[in-house]
Design a protein around this motif. Sequence first.
Motif, PDB file in Angstrom:
ATOM      1  N   LEU A   1     -71.398  17.526  -6.264  1.00 58.98           N
ATOM      2  CA  LEU A   1     -72.619  17.355  -5.772  1.00 58.98           C
ATOM      3  C   LEU A   1     -73.449  18.605  -5.679  1.00 58.98           C
ATOM      4  O   LEU A   1     -74.652  18.543  -5.366  1.00 58.98           O
TER       5      LEU A   1
ATOM      6  N   MET B   1     -79.437  19.738  -9.552  1.00 58.75           N
ATOM      7  CA  MET B   1     -79.691  18.011  -9.446  1.00 58.75           C
ATOM      8  C   MET B   1     -80.462  17.713 -10.539  1.00 58.75           C
ATOM      9  O   MET B   1     -81.149  16.549 -10.390  1.00 58.75           O
TER      10      MET B   1
ATOM     11  N   VAL C   1     -84.109  13.522  -8.942  1.00 63.74           N
ATOM     12  CA  VAL C   1     -83.049  13.647  -7.794  1.00 63.74           C
ATOM     13  C   VAL C   1     -82.652  12.518  -7.339  1.00 63.74           C
ATOM     14  O   VAL C   1     -81.421  11.991  -6.941  1.00 63.74           O
TER      15      VAL C   1
ATOM     16  N   THR D   1     -79.999  11.612 -10.303  1.00 59.88           N
ATOM     17  CA  THR D   1     -78.988  12.442 -10.338  1.00 59.88           C
ATOM     18  C   THR D   1     -77.823  12.287  -9.322  1.00 59.88           C
ATOM     19  O   THR D   1     -76.720  12.489  -9.598  1.00 59.88           O
ATOM     20  N   TYR D   2     -78.098  12.190  -8.133  1.00 64.04           N
ATOM     21  CA  TYR D   2     -77.304  12.396  -6.912  1.00 64.04           C
ATOM     22  C   TYR D   2     -76.553  10.820  -7.066  1.00 64.04           C
ATOM     23  O   TYR D   2     -75.272  10.823  -7.012  1.00 64.04           O
TER      24      TYR D   2
ATOM     25  N   TYR E   1     -85.987  11.880  -1.666  1.00 60.54           N
ATOM     26  CA  TYR E   1     -84.513  11.842  -0.846  1.00 60.54           C
ATOM     27  C   TYR E   1     -84.694  10.520  -0.003  1.00 60.54           C
ATOM     28  O   TYR E   1     -83.644   9.999   0.192  1.00 60.54           O
TER      29      TYR E   1
ATOM     30  N   ILE F   1     -82.715   8.280  -2.280  1.00 61.55           N
ATOM     31  CA  ILE F   1     -81.573   8.231  -2.308  1.00 61.55           C
ATOM     32  C   ILE F   1     -80.601   7.843  -1.077  1.00 61.55           C
ATOM     33  O   ILE F   1     -79.401   7.107  -1.131  1.00 61.55           O
TER      34      ILE F   1
ATOM     35  N   MET G   1     -74.418  15.269   1.460  1.00 64.02           N
ATOM     36  CA  MET G   1     -75.873  14.848   0.853  1.00 64.02           C
ATOM     37  C   MET G   1     -76.867  15.220   1.632  1.00 64.02           C
ATOM     38  O   MET G   1     -77.871  15.896   1.189  1.00 64.02           O
TER      39      MET G   1
ATOM     40  N   ARG H   1     -77.329  19.075   1.292  1.00 62.66           N
ATOM     41  CA  ARG H   1     -78.076  19.192   0.108  1.00 62.66           C
ATOM     42  C   ARG H   1     -79.313  19.042   0.210  1.00 62.66           C
ATOM     43  O   ARG H   1     -80.373  19.609  -0.123  1.00 62.66           O
ATOM     44  N   THR H   2     -79.873  18.013   0.854  1.00 60.26           N
ATOM     45  CA  THR H   2     -81.239  17.541   1.109  1.00 60.26           C
ATOM     46  C   THR H   2     -82.045  18.611   1.704  1.00 60.26           C
ATOM     47  O   THR H   2     -83.012  19.320   1.446  1.00 60.26           O
TER      48      THR H   2
END
Length: 754
Positions: free
Chosen positions: A161, A165, A192, A195-196, A238, A241, A259, A262-263
């Motif tokens: 992860l 991204m 994104v 891909t996530y 996001y 996601i 996650m 990463r955000t």
Amino acid sequence: MSSDSKDVSLSIIVPVHKVQGYLRQCMESILEPGIPNLEVIAIDDCSPDACGLILDEFAERDSRVRVRHLTENVGLGQARNIGLDMATGDYVWFFDSDDHATEGAVRAILDRLAETRPDVLMFDYARSYWNGRVKRSIINHLFREPPAPDVFTLAERPSVLEMMMTSWNRAIRREFLVNLGLRFSSGYYEDVNVTYPILMAAERISLLDRVCYIYRQRRRGAITKTAGAKHFDAFAQYDRIFAFMDQRGPEADQFRPLMFDRTIWHLLVILERGDRVHPSENERFFAEMSKTYNRYKPAGHVPPDDKPGLADKHRAIERNDFKAWERLNAPKLTTKAKKGTKKVRKLQKRGVVRSKQLAKERYYYQMRLRMPIEENLAVFAAYWYRGYACNPAAIYEKVRELAPHIRCVWVVKASGRKDMPEGVEYVVSGSAEYYRTIAAAKYFVNNVNFPDHVVKRPGQVHLETQHGTPLKKMGLDQMEYPVGANDMDFKALIERSDRWDFLISSNPLSSEAWERGFPCHYEMLEIGYPRNDKLVRATEKDRVRARADLGIPEGRTAILYAPTHRDYQRRYSPMFDIGRVVEQLGDDHVLLLRAHYFYKLKDMAADMGWPEDRVIDVSTHPSVEDLSIASDALLTDYSSVMFDYANLGKPIVIYANDWETYRLTRGVNFDITEFPPGVVARTEPELVDAFVSRAAWGDAATKNLEAFRARFCPWDDGNAAERAVRRVFLGEKLPPVAVPAEAASIGPSASGAS
């Protein structure tokens, strides 16, 4: 390719918009020969340049290419969705059209897909910078540490992860992606939210520890280097996601902490890079980031502390304490400011004075820079101040006609004064009047770069005309050819080119080459070459007068011999025995010898003892256009004069005895021996025969010339200078240029040229 890999098919989806300078390299890199189970789906996202025609060219010569032309621009995300709907492969790979694959990458990816049959295959990439530096991704260790099994899930290897991204560093099983119902979004950071989630949903993930993709870090045009409100799109991406994770329930909850981190990491990157969010919008962006933080913060979350100050930043974001974040970033900002100050000082010191006189001149120039700009003053120059010539001369004459209120002043070296036409105002470079003029002028026109000491003031306008169609590599493209580059300072070259407001392109090939070679912020004027107006409008009366001025005997066939400069040679050396060739051509031929201006030759014909009535040395003649009009045919090798001469419709013979050496040492944009403007001769006997047998005037040569002219002279209609004046000096908008299909049907890779 292994037998198993033939059972796996791959669709590469390439959205295309305004990348004509890079598109050929992209397409060639993914169209590996010998791979039948490959399809390339190119989506022309209503690109305003020649991209659509280039794609059609590839589709015509390779059945694996399918092209979809959109009638309106829909953006990168929607273009990818359209490509996905068209795809038929087992796997899809979303590819950006200004990037390219490494050699053998497509085959390696197919082999790995056949071996592991994953839902998602991740592979590595490298960044390619404009200065030639290539650097592998900084997280490439994630492919090896710890050693990965052939297939795994995200729960078994959550570090996946943390990989880039983007959509271009992974191949995705098409049915898996379609069944998930994931679509690329509009706006920035559109990938994104695909891909996530695919990593979270995948039951089989595989890795390929190989650099398969070269991510081009462009100097201009890239999203990451374009500041604006569109970067706020990241918040909605996001949101999608986390909505996906909510839908999957407990299955996705295990990924929330990583996650979430990463955000916030990505949002901080957007904010802190300084080239994405306008400073005036920093506080608003920070407030939105705080909302995202508190909306999605996992229960019991502990801020990461792997980097100094990161945990404090998390706490500031959670409290929406913008001032605290500013204080945490103050050291970085101070460092930036110091670097900026050092850069200014470095620029001020460039061109250190070598004498008291020069110091005095430059001091005078600095004083004049404080004076107001003269709105109706224009400076013209050509060939490093050699004199009155080329595109600037043609534009100058049209300015006098269409904009007589503009005062035009040429800059020449002291040695060039004697050759200036009567009535043309000029100043001598280095004089006080020169510094006063370049400090005050509103407009600057040149076919090469102005010297480094010329300061571009706010409000001044630079028009770069160039001085030839680039058969050879130019600008940054030369970096791969050290012989041609000759220790060139590419950073200084680009800084000089950054002064351009307008850049003239003579044809679609030039537009592609200029975009690659000079990636600066200018408006491309695709208008043809102003200097060719004279050739297009030439009459028989002009021809007779030009021949009389040169003393060409009546009834003789005049051959203009204009070879190019060879970087691998120290001095001028004819590629054939001129005396012997002239003798074999016979008394009814005369050779007009035009050595390249890099060589300081005075009267080579007399020095070599060639007959005066058979060889006329025109190396110092002020106008190659007049020489072209006077002649009956052109003999050249790789000189750009061929592109101009083609407008006359007269025979052209290419003497390519050292083509392979020239191609490998200088670099070329296409193979002139495969797409010639006439006859190609590789030996001296072939050269003589082309004229004596009249093959240069034959049907085959004429057909070649017609095709060459269609490709490389599409905009030469006799009005190029007028278009330049109307756009630059009168501020008029020019109508869009139509690119004939023939003009886009040739490119750097058409012949396998490097």
